[in-house]
Design a protein around this motif. Structure first.
Motif, PDB file in Angstrom:
ATOM      1  N   ARG A  98       0.891  28.712 -27.994  1.00 36.71           N
ATOM      2  CA  ARG A  98       1.271  27.214 -26.763  1.00 36.71           C
ATOM      3  C   ARG A  98       0.574  26.241 -27.880  1.00 36.71           C
ATOM      4  NH1 ARG A  98      -4.152  28.444 -23.946  1.00 36.71           N
ATOM      5  NH2 ARG A  98      -3.557  30.340 -23.307  1.00 36.71           N
TER       6      ARG A  98
ATOM      7  N   LYS B 137       2.461  25.935 -30.562  1.00 36.64           N
ATOM      8  CA  LYS B 137       3.211  25.404 -31.363  1.00 36.64           C
ATOM      9  C   LYS B 137       4.236  23.891 -30.412  1.00 36.64           C
ATOM     10  CE  LYS B 137       3.563  28.122 -34.659  1.00 36.64           C
ATOM     11  NZ  LYS B 137       2.449  29.441 -34.180  1.00 36.64           N
ATOM     12  N   PRO B 138       4.489  23.055 -31.130  1.00 36.49           N
ATOM     13  CA  PRO B 138       5.438  21.944 -30.522  1.00 36.49           C
ATOM     14  C   PRO B 138       7.218  22.608 -30.370  1.00 36.49           C
ATOM     15  CG  PRO B 138       5.390  22.071 -32.944  1.00 36.49           C
ATOM     16  CD  PRO B 138       4.663  22.769 -32.687  1.00 36.49           C
ATOM     17  N   PHE B 139       7.404  23.778 -30.148  1.00 41.08           N
ATOM     18  CA  PHE B 139       9.005  24.031 -28.931  1.00 41.08           C
ATOM     19  C   PHE B 139       9.526  24.028 -27.881  1.00 41.08           C
ATOM     20  CE2 PHE B 139       7.546  28.265 -32.137  1.00 41.08           C
ATOM     21  CZ  PHE B 139       8.142  27.090 -33.496  1.00 41.08           C
ATOM     22  N   PRO B 140      10.543  24.286 -27.309  1.00 37.10           N
ATOM     23  CA  PRO B 140      10.735  23.900 -26.522  1.00 37.10           C
ATOM     24  C   PRO B 140      10.177  24.820 -25.994  1.00 37.10           C
ATOM     25  CG  PRO B 140      12.788  23.973 -27.689  1.00 37.10           C
ATOM     26  CD  PRO B 140      11.341  23.568 -28.816  1.00 37.10           C
ATOM     27  N   MET B 141      10.020  25.526 -24.434  1.00 36.81           N
ATOM     28  CA  MET B 141      10.034  26.402 -23.331  1.00 36.81           C
ATOM     29  C   MET B 141      10.550  27.501 -23.228  1.00 36.81           C
ATOM     30  SD  MET B 141       7.591  26.938 -21.381  1.00 36.81           S
ATOM     31  CE  MET B 141       6.559  25.907 -20.267  1.00 36.81           C
ATOM     32  N   LYS B 142      12.017  27.020 -23.751  1.00 38.22           N
ATOM     33  CA  LYS B 142      13.495  28.697 -23.650  1.00 38.22           C
ATOM     34  C   LYS B 142      12.458  28.825 -24.960  1.00 38.22           C
ATOM     35  CE  LYS B 142      16.566  28.574 -20.956  1.00 38.22           C
ATOM     36  NZ  LYS B 142      16.955  26.774 -20.360  1.00 38.22           N
TER      37      LYS B 142
ATOM     38  N   LYS C  41       9.665  28.662 -26.736  1.00 36.36           N
ATOM     39  CA  LYS C  41       9.068  30.118 -26.572  1.00 36.36           C
ATOM     40  C   LYS C  41       8.764  31.139 -25.841  1.00 36.36           C
ATOM     41  CE  LYS C  41       6.038  26.071 -26.089  1.00 36.36           C
ATOM     42  NZ  LYS C  41       4.735  25.567 -25.856  1.00 36.36           N
ATOM     43  N   LEU C  42       9.341  30.979 -24.540  1.00 33.42           N
ATOM     44  CA  LEU C  42       9.943  32.341 -23.875  1.00 33.42           C
ATOM     45  C   LEU C  42      10.797  33.503 -24.792  1.00 33.42           C
ATOM     46  CD1 LEU C  42      10.589  30.789 -19.998  1.00 33.42           C
ATOM     47  CD2 LEU C  42       8.942  32.537 -21.400  1.00 33.42           C
TER      48      LEU C  42
ATOM     49  N   LEU D 158       7.992  34.806 -27.244  1.00 34.99           N
ATOM     50  CA  LEU D 158       7.366  35.452 -26.201  1.00 34.99           C
ATOM     51  C   LEU D 158       7.591  37.164 -25.162  1.00 34.99           C
ATOM     52  CD1 LEU D 158       3.849  35.123 -25.107  1.00 34.99           C
ATOM     53  CD2 LEU D 158       5.265  34.664 -22.921  1.00 34.99           C
TER      54      LEU D 158
END
Lengths: 189, 865
Positions: free
Chosen positions: B121, B123-128, B130-131, B134
């Protein structure tokens, strides 16, 4: 909002909680607000993009001088039109939330201030930034002399390697010492 | 190696279990061991199968190379797979060891994944992305977690994993629950978006204060008031718990109750009601001790909370004291992203612009005073006027308090409402109008607005403090009067008792037990209750004035401005009266002083925290409503966080100043002889001594008396002082070291910059000359192509190469431009021509090309910076 609960599954919700700095209530509220921006049939489709103009009607963003930049930074759209999916929207809220770390806040602040997306804040970026901060009206605008002086002063302070621009690490260095960046870099629904 | 450190305690435990198992195996027979081997092999096979599956999946995955963090464990895994192949070739014990190693590696990988999940959380990645990360990590963890550990260890491991998961879920739910429990969150957020963070900070402060008062209330209510009401003697059983005969008629009148006289005075709300019985009820609750400890505990708790909050604020604001980034901070952090109201936003734009302009002006000309003498004179005059105001208000309060004593001696019934409530009303009115006066006076001074605000706050602070202290001094006078009175009454009571006794004895000598109704017993004035009453009245009248000013000053004004505007000759909304602004600093100061009074009076009136909780609760709603419906955003929008600790420091000062008189009265003045939990004792703190003697074993009181011996206390204090000195000096040296390091950094940066500049200049010149030579060689090439006469070509070559040599002498090596590099390819005779020429050019060219290669890299890197 009976549909809200069914649309956001339990595991998706817990994943969102894992990946953002938001609590469950905040995510649900965000979802509610986001789906209010959509029309009836759009709501059923996942990953719908909301155009930037619609996002900017949110009262939380309406008066923000950086509203367009914020949308552009958080948008994952291929067309660079600043449109947001719900996940982008959550990313936005997470970065602006109360409990987000200084690191992530300063990262996004830098990208918001970097108007031309070239990875550094150069004179043009700073000029645009000052214009954003002083508002659109002529009486609050700075004169060219003042602008030059101001930008010179800023570069003198924060441009540590003296290359005429402020890069991310310099920016984070400056920001991390500021007493009130974290408390003011916040948007709450 | 960081990888070793990644092995968590879980793994340690597993390894420990393995070792224990090994020992078991050694002790048991061979067959058992073979069985174990087989089991392990089975485990290994299963893992291999899984790995195969995973590899196939990985091959399908598209964005494998995208994430470095993601790929690192995979690479490690691939290495492991290779190792696994080798293991297949090896046999027996070696294989086991290798597998164990492998297992540990796997554990590391799993732990890596877990860490990745936790840090995702941030990390400045876009949610896609990150998902995806994860989900993959979770899958990985879930798949391999089961394979970890074996036998007993595996069960334990699985159990642990399950518990960790449950614990995490519980924590998250608890966190959600906690945020749901914070009251008034939505209200404050609404205000935040309308008025910016500074107005909201007042409400956050109010909420914080409410929390503290809730705890104080809990302490006094739970440990003092409820036990006395439930287990103490009931009302009417003793003189101190009964309304005296003379007051009985009016004891239930509303006017009397409103003044906290009558039945209110003779109740658990005030000090005088409490009995000095050592233990009450079936619980044998030590009432006087509890009373004393709660009194001390509330103060101690408040100190702790205030200081802890201050320390946390200081930590959060960090080292924001240096001014080295003045402009940058103005630029990068001045926008308050919470602002959602266009009007506030406009004000914010204006204030940012002025702050920019001010900063620039300050930078340009640090000192430019047109008439320093006049300014100085005006400032002195202003301060003089303020001092006059302060002295006047102090005298007024003193005068009023003395007058009210006279009224009190005459009996309150003969006086009007105003005369009875004069003190409180005067104090509230002074607190209301003096700040306005100060505001007018400060216009004389012509300070910078921020400085002016600080002066204003300081003056109001002095005013409130002065008023409070005059009030206390007057109260002290009154306490002394009451104590004189008490002496006389005490003497009278003995006389009365003697006469009573004599009377009864003379009447009938057989029945000495006479029953007198407790209401008829004469009693002392009980100064403690009087003090408590005064404070309660003060709080009540203060609250009333606050609410009334709010209603009249804000609401009525807003209504008038709004509706009279339709039929008025000038624009009321934009012109003179306009709407009121929310005065953050004044409100915060009011809150702080109110709290000071609570701290001061809570010992003598246990009901004060309860009253304050009520008051804060009401003002939360009332002020939220008032601010949203009748205030306009401030002209100068301040940000909150910078001044937070300023208010906290004020609160600490007030806390200290308000505990001083309370502690002074507790320590020096003997308690009343016939009321309160400490009656009959010489001093209030004797209750500690009494408890030590009767409730604790003898050795404990001995230890305590040794510990409180000056010979031990003084060295201890000395030690603490020395510790403070030591800590302060170390912090100072750290600060110096910081400054030193900063300087170093700066000089290094300057050095780097100089170097870079030199290099850049050099590179540029080289580039230019290279271009020149390139153009020349191009010309020459043309000539070569045009005429194939060798002689001419030779001459040309000589000329050009000699020119190049000259360049070398000057120290400017032309970098290979595009044309230069293509030379050998496009121009075949070139090497031959060098052989023709005998100027030593052949040795020069390779060196030149080699030298210029790194520069080619450096030039763009400079531009990139």
């Amino acid at each position: 909002m009976g549909t809200t609960a069914s649309q956001l599954g339990k595991d998706v919700l817990s994943e969102y909680q894992e990946l953002t700095f938001l609590t469950k209530q905040e995510i649900l509220l965000a979802h509610k607000r986001f789906s209010e921006l959509l029309s009836k049939e759009e709501r059923d489709r996942p990953d719908t993009r909301v155009p930037m103009e619609k996002i900017l009607t949110l009262p939380e963003l309406k008066s923000n001088p950086f509203r367009q930049r914020i949308c552009q930074v958080f948008s994952t759209s291929d067309r660079k039109d600043g449109s947001l999916t719900f996940e982008d929207f959550l990313d936005l809220l997470s970065a602006f939330s109360d409990s987000a770390t200084l690191e992530i806040k300063s990262h996004y602040a830098f990208r918001i201030f970097d108007f031309d997306d070239d990875g550094t804040l150069d004179t043009g970026d700073l000029e645009k930034l000052v214009n954003c901060l002083t508002g659109e009206t002529d009486e609050t605008r700075l004169t060219t002399d003042e602008m030059r002086q101001l930008i010179n002063n800023i570069l003198e302070e924060s441009d540590i390697d003296k290359d005429g621009t402020v890069n991310l690490s310099e920016f984070q260095h400056v920001i991390s010492r500021s007493p009130d960046f974290v408390s003011s870099f916040k948007i709450v629904l | 190696m960081p990888r070793d450190s990644l092995i968590t305690s879980e793994n340690d435990i597993d390894v420990g279990l393995d070792l224990a198992e090994d020992e078991d195996v050694l002790a048991s027979e061979e067959g058992h061991e073979r069985e174990r081997h087989r089991g392990k092999r089975r485990d290994g096979d299963r893992e291999k199968r899984k790995r195969e599956k995973r590899r196939r999946k990985e091959a399908h995955r598209a964005e494998e190379g995208e994430d470095e963090v993601q790929t690192r464990p995979e690479r490690r895994e691939r290495g492991k797979r290779k190792r696994a192949k080798n293991d297949q070739e090896a046999k027996g014990r070696e294989k086991d060891e290798a597998e164990e190693q492998e297992l540990e590696k796997l554990k590391e990988a799993v732990d890596d994944r877990k860490k990745l999940i936790q840090g995702l959380r941030g990390k400045p990645f876009p949610m896609k992305k990150k998902l995806v990360t994860l989900r993959e990590s979770q899958e990985f963890v879930e798949k391999y977690e089961g394979a970890l550990g074996k036998g007993k260890g595996r069960k334990l491991y699985a159990y642990k994993v399950m518990m960790t998961k449950k614990w995490m879920k519980f924590q998250r739910d608890f966190e959600n629950f906690k945020t749901a429990c914070i009251p008034w969150e939505m209200k404050i957020k609404e205000i935040e978006s309308h008025f910016g963070s500074s107005v909201a900070s007042y409400f956050i402060f109010l909420r914080w204060m409410y929390g503290i008062n809730m705890i104080l209330f809990g302490l006094t209510f739970g440990l003092v008031m409820v036990p006395e009401a439930l287990m103490g003697r009931p009302y009417g059983s003793m003189p101190r718990k009964t309304v005296p005969r003379g007051e009985e008629a009016s004891a239930m009148d509303f006017a009397v109750l409103w003044d906290f006289g009558g039945y209110a005075q003779y109740s658990v709300l005030f000090y005088g009601f409490y009995n000095n019985q050592r233990a009450i009820g079936w619980l044998k609750f030590r009432m006087p001790l509890s009373y004393f400890l709660v009194g001390v505990g509330t103060v101690a708790y408040s100190y702790m909370v205030v200081i802890r909050t201050m320390a946390r604020n200081a930590n959060e604001s960090g080292v924001g004291d240096d001014n080295s980034f003045n402009f940058s901070w103005k630029m990068f952090t001045s926008w308050d992203y919470l602002i959602g109201n266009p009007e506030t936003a406009d004000n914010k734009f204006a204030s940012i612009t002025t702050s920019f302009k001010e900063a620039i002006l300050e930078e340009q000309e640090s000192h430019k005073d047109d008439n320093i003498h006049l300014t100085r004179f005006l400032r002195v005059l202003a301060n003089f006027l303020v001092l006059c105001c302060l002295a006047g208000s102090g005298y007024l309060i003193y005068f009023v308090v003395r007058r009210s004593q006279k009224f009190a001696l005459d009996g309150l019934e003969n006086h009007t409402w105003w005369e009875r409530n004069e003190v409180n009303m005067v104090m509230s009115l002074l607190g209301m109008f003096c700040p306005m006066l100060f505001d007018v006076i400060s216009a004389l001074e012509n300070y910078h607005p921020r400085v002016a605000l600080q002066w204003q706050l300081g003056r109001i602070f002095a005013l409130f403090l002065g008023n409070l202290y005059t009030f206390i001094i007057a109260l002290m006078d009154e306490i002394n009067l009451k104590r004189e009175e008490e002496k006389i009454i005490k003497f009278n009571i003995t006389m009365w008792e003697v006469s009573l006794y004599n009377g009864t004895v003379s009447e009938n000598s057989t029945a000495p037990s006479i029953t007198i109704h407790p209401a008829d017993v004469p009693r002392g004035p009980c100064w403690e209750t009087m003090v408590g009453q005064e404070f309660v009245r003060l709080i009540i009248s203060d609250t009333m004035t606050t609410y009334i000013t709010l209603l009249i000053g804000d609401f009525l004004r807003a209504v008038l401005v709004r509706f009279l505007n339709y039929c008025w000759c000038w624009d009321l909304e934009a012109g003179f009266p306009s709407y009121s602004e929310f005065d953050v600093s004044g409100n915060v100061l009011g809150l702080i002083f109110n709290q000071g009074m609570i701290w001061m009076g809570a010992f003598y009136a246990p009901c004060l925290p309860a009253l304050n909780v009520l008051r804060l609760h009401v003002s939360m709603y009332l002020q939220c409503w008032a601010v949203m419906c009748c205030n306009v955003p401030q002209e100068r929008v301040f940000k909150a966080s910078g001044s937070n600790n300023f208010y906290m420091a004020m609160l600490l000062v007030i806390l200290f100043l308000s505990t001083l008189p309370a502690i002074y009265t507790i320590v020096t003045i003997p308690p009343s002889f016939d009321c309160g939990p400490f009656s009959g004792k010489n001093r209030m703190f004797d209750v500690i001594h009494e408890t030590l003697e009767s409730d604790f074993p003898a050795w404990f009181s001995k230890v305590f008396s040794y510990a409180s011996n000056p010979g031990l206390v003084l060295p201890f204090i000395l030690l603490m002082v020395l510790a403070i000195y030591y800590l302060q000096s170390t912090s100072k040296s750290y600060r110096e070291a910081n400054v030193e390091l900063k300087k170093k950094l700066q000089t290094q940066n300057e050095e780097n910059k100089r170097k870079n500049k030199r290099a850049a200049l050099k590179a540029q010149m080289d580039l230019e000359e290279a271009r020149k030579t390139a153009s020349q060689t191009a010309e020459q090439q043309k000539n070569n192509n045009a005429s194939l006469q060798d002689q001419e070509a030779d001459e040309e070559e000589d000329f050009s190469s000699s020119q190049r040599l000259n360049h070398g002498k000057n120290g400017h090596h032309p970098p290979p431009t595009a044309g230069d590099r293509q030379l050998p390819a496009s121009r075949a005779p070139a090497p031959r021509t060098y052989h023709h020429g005998n100027h030593g050019a052949p040795g020069y060219l390779p060196g030149f090309s080699r030298q210029s290669e790194p520069r080619m890299c450096r030039v763009p890197s400079l531009q990139r910076h």
